[in-house]
Write an enzyme that holds these catalytic residues in place. Structure first.
Site, short mmCIF file in Angstrom:
data_model
loop_
_atom_site.label_atom_id
_atom_site.label_comp_id
_atom_site.label_asym_id
_atom_site.label_seq_id
_atom_site.Cartn_x
_atom_site.Cartn_y
_atom_site.Cartn_z
N LEU A 1 0.82 -1.20 0.00
CA LEU A 1 0.00 0.00 0.00
C LEU A 1 0.86 1.26 0.00
CD1 LEU A 1 -2.82 -0.93 2.55
CD2 LEU A 1 -2.79 -1.22 0.06
N GLY B 1 1.74 -9.38 6.22
CA GLY B 1 2.07 -8.60 7.39
C GLY B 1 2.17 -7.14 7.01
N GLY B 2 2.04 -6.23 7.99
CA GLY B 2 2.10 -4.80 7.67
C GLY B 2 1.05 -4.45 6.64
N ASP B 3 1.49 -3.75 5.59
CA ASP B 3 0.55 -3.37 4.52
C ASP B 3 0.85 -4.13 3.23
OD1 ASP B 3 2.95 -2.19 3.95
OD2 ASP B 3 2.13 -0.19 3.53
N GLU B 4 1.36 -5.36 3.36
CA GLU B 4 1.70 -6.19 2.19
C GLU B 4 0.69 -7.32 2.03
OE1 GLU B 4 6.55 -5.67 2.12
OE2 GLU B 4 5.68 -7.44 3.07
#
Length: 438
Positions: free
Chosen positions: A304, A344-347
């Site tokens: 993102l 994980g995160g924005d992946e």
């Protein structure tokens, strides 16, 4: 311990019969014997007062001899009458006048009538003993079923519950009295799952009728409305005369907690999407399908743009809400047979299979870009983000798909995409040029 006292055995019954006949025919010797596997077995004899006991012994010998022969004979002046049960000779009665001469017709008729009644009594005694044995066996089986932790439920051909063991009471929360007589599938809101695919209850029962057995998972509901996942083995009861099952037996084991743990181990806690572990398995399986000629596959790696500013400005709760909404948009943009995971995160990663021409992938990429860019009204803010996508393809029967290598290739292409206005890059240079062409 038997449910009822055992009935008297045949020998006891015959003793009582001979004594009763002797009490009635006070001037006659009476004797009785039973048929045995190795021959006739003498049971009892009676002797009138003042008569020679040897006469009764001879009479008993006559009865045994007759029983070992035809079972019905006149030995000298003795009258021997068979005892019949279910049409078979099971013993014999004999009567003899100690003073000599034939047995009076009235006495002979009395003995024959007594033998007929005695045969009926013994026959019913055998049936009674068999019934007691069946009842005791049923009680033992009931105790055994109640001792089993699994839920064991039987129903008739219409699905109406016939039996419900203690394991079923513990699992579902319904007592046997509440459950028996109810429609099984309706009571538990049962859905059947085979190899991860939900099938109708009617289809499951057809499989049981055809193969005699079905194994799979059931999604069911407890009495308190809690959802259950059970591992089930369903068998058909003895077939009716027309070949259709007369009923079904379900042996169900609760695997709700096990499936929950398995789901958590393979899914992202926040979004509910599959995680990296599940992604690797899915790419490996898809690679096998590619190798067997199932068509090409594509791995889309998404990152993102603008997520960190949203997270920093509005807080982690809004950032989490944004990720959940993005996950829903991605899942709604691709087919149900495609695969969406969060690393994980924005992946995020999307796996496409059996899409035909590569233009199909490019069409999906445009839809994803548009879906992500649509403004999102969250609980405390309206935000807009975008995404950069790297794409790696695998195709051909001779390809060896390494999941980690394919994800890495898509990841590297994604970093190149971040530097492009179109925010898409292919790992394959030829495809990359085709995407960039106007």
């Amino acid at each position: 311990m038997l449910l009822l006292d055992a009935p008297p055995d045949d020998g006891h019954l015959l003793e009582r019969l001979v004594s009763a006949i002797g009490a009635e025919l006070t001037d006659c010797c009476v004797a009785g014997a039973l048929a045995g596997p190795a021959g006739a077995v003498p049971v009892v004899r009676t002797v009138p007062c003042g008569a020679d006991p040897a006469l009764a012994g001879a009479l008993l010998d006559d009865v045994v001899t007759a029983l070992d022969g035809s079972g019905h004979a006149t030995q000298g002046e003795a009258r021997v009458v068979p005892l019949l049960a279910r049409g078979a000779v099971i013993g014999a009665l004999g009567v003899l006048q100690p003073a000599g001469g034939p047995v009076p017709l009235a006495d002979g008729a009395f003995v024959e009538a007594a033998a007929t009644v005695a045969g009926g009594v013994i026959e019913h005694s055998h049936a009674f003993a068999a019934t007691l044995e069946l009842l005791e066996d049923a009680r033992r089986q009931g105790d055994l079923l109640d001792a089993i932790s699994d839920a064991i439920v039987s129903c008739d051909a219409d699905g109406v519950i016939v039996s419900w063991n203690s394991g079923a009471e513990r699992l579902y929360g319904y007592s046997s009295g509440d459950a028996v007589g109810c429609d099984l599938l309706a009571l538990l809101a049962t859905a059947c799952v085979t190899e991860g695919v939900e099938v109708g209850a009617a289809q499951m029962l057809q499989d049981v009728a055809a193969a005699g057995r079905w194994e799979g998972e059931l999604r069911e509901r407890r009495s308190d409305a809690a959802q259950l996942t059970v591992l089930s083995s369903v068998s058909a009861l003895h077939a009716a005369t027309d070949g259709t099952p007369a009923g079904y037996v379900f042996v169900n084991r609760d695997v709700t907690e096990q499936r929950r743990q398995e789901h958590e181990a393979a899914h992202d806690v926040l979004t509910g999407l599959p995680n990296r572990r599940r992604l690797v398995g899915r790419i490996r399986d898809a690679g096998e399908r590619v190798r067997r000629g199932g068509g090409p596959m594509a791995v889309l790696f998404l990152d993102l743009n603008g997520f960190k500013p949203v997270n920093d400005r509005h807080g982690h709760a809004v950032g989490d809400e944004l990720l959940i909404r993005i996950a829903g948009r991605l899942a709604g943009t691709v087919r149900s047979t495609d695969f969406v995971a969060r690393l994980g995160g924005d992946e995020f990663v999307v796996v496409l299979e059996q899409f035909g021409a590569v233009e199909r992938v490019m069409s999906v990429l445009r839809r994803i870009l548009h879906a992500v860019e649509e403004p999102m009204e969250l609980s405390t803010a309206t935000v807009t983000v975008s995404t950069s996508i790297g794409v790696a393809l695998a195709e051909g029967a001779d390809v060896a798909v390494d999941p980690e290598h394919l994800v890495k290739a898509a990841d590297e292409a994604m970093y190149r995409a971040k530097r492009r206005p179109g925010r898409v890059a292919f790992a394959d240079p030829d495809l990359d040029r085709r995407w960039l062409e106007p």
